[in-house]
Scaffold this motif. Structure first.
Motif, short mmCIF file in Angstrom:
data_model
loop_
_atom_site.label_atom_id
_atom_site.label_comp_id
_atom_site.label_asym_id
_atom_site.label_seq_id
_atom_site.Cartn_x
_atom_site.Cartn_y
_atom_site.Cartn_z
N ARG A 1 0.59 9.86 8.54
CA ARG A 1 0.38 9.99 7.25
C ARG A 1 -0.94 10.05 6.81
NH1 ARG A 1 5.29 10.31 7.40
NH2 ARG A 1 6.82 8.88 7.21
N PHE B 1 -2.63 9.71 3.68
CA PHE B 1 -3.28 9.06 2.82
C PHE B 1 -3.24 7.42 3.08
CE2 PHE B 1 -1.92 12.86 0.59
CZ PHE B 1 -3.12 13.37 0.25
N LEU B 2 -2.31 6.97 3.90
CA LEU B 2 -2.32 5.50 4.22
C LEU B 2 -3.37 4.92 4.81
CD1 LEU B 2 1.36 4.50 5.29
CD2 LEU B 2 0.18 3.53 3.41
N ALA C 1 -0.74 7.56 -1.18
CA ALA C 1 0.17 7.09 -0.17
C ALA C 1 1.60 6.56 -0.52
CB ALA C 1 -0.75 5.77 0.48
N GLU D 1 3.43 10.00 -0.71
CA GLU D 1 3.90 10.52 0.38
C GLU D 1 4.79 9.71 1.10
OE1 GLU D 1 1.12 12.09 4.43
OE2 GLU D 1 0.49 10.46 3.19
N ASP E 1 5.61 5.04 8.93
CA ASP E 1 4.87 4.32 7.79
C ASP E 1 4.25 3.27 8.43
OD1 ASP E 1 5.76 6.30 6.02
OD2 ASP E 1 7.45 4.89 5.46
#
Length: 187
Positions: free
Chosen positions: A20, A22-23, A59, A62, A140
């Motif tokens: 991922r 943006f996390l 995040a 997304e 995630d």
């Protein structure tokens, strides 16, 4: 010894960014604002609570868009280079700010993103008894937990990402064996 620990943190964050984009960026920005992580280079100048909020919003966006069934392939095609750039920025900001670290971070996150795109079964249907929602939620969790763990326990996120990629490989392989030798049935 300090450079090895920093390299472990940077590699773990870049690997999490391969899942991922943006996390891990949001986690690093939050930890930097709280004083738990020191950043180097020009990235430090742009950090503020507004940046933390913006990255957190990206995040969430997304994560939500990843769950939309019809958008998976298009989003994945767009996100592979974004994930590689995210890994490059994370690697560069955690280490001493040398430009050579951008290439290393880009390579790690890009390799993870490409392996993820190649190994993960299509999201159109449940693959070998594993729902696409579960696989997306696992990504995630690995990205979020990997981003947090990378700051405190270097190199562990690399193991998490490797485990998830192995899981995707096993599901894909199991799904291809489901139809035996009749490939016409698998389409």
């Amino acid at each position: 010894m300090e450079i090895l620990i920093s390299a472990g943190v940077a590699a773990g964050l870049a690997a999490a960014a391969g899942m991922r984009a943006f996390l891990p960026l949001a986690v690093v920005a939050l930890f930097a604002q709280l004083g738990l992580l020191g950043l180097h280079g020009a990235v430090e100048e742009y950090l503020g609570w507004g940046m933390v909020g913006g990255l957190a919003a990206l995040a969430v966006l997304e994560v939500v868009l990843e769950k939309v069934r019809g958008l998976y392939r298009a989003l994945n095609a767009v996100q592979v280079p974004v994930r590689a750039v995210s890994g490059a920025v994370l690697f560069y900001s955690v280490l001493d700010g040398a430009l050579g670290w951008l290439v290393a971070g880009f390579f790690i996150a890009g390799a993870v993103a490409l392996l993820r795109a190649w190994l993960r079964p299509p999201a159109a249907e449940a693959a070998a008894g594993v729902s696409p929602w579960f696989m997306s939620a696992a990504e995630d969790v690995v990205s979020l937990v990997g981003g947090v763990l990378a700051v405190f326990v270097p190199f562990v996120p690399l193991l998490l990402v490797a485990f998830l990629l192995l899981f995707f490989y096993r599901v894909r392989r199991r799904r291809s064996r489901k139809y035996g030798g009749l490939r016409i049935l698998s389409d």
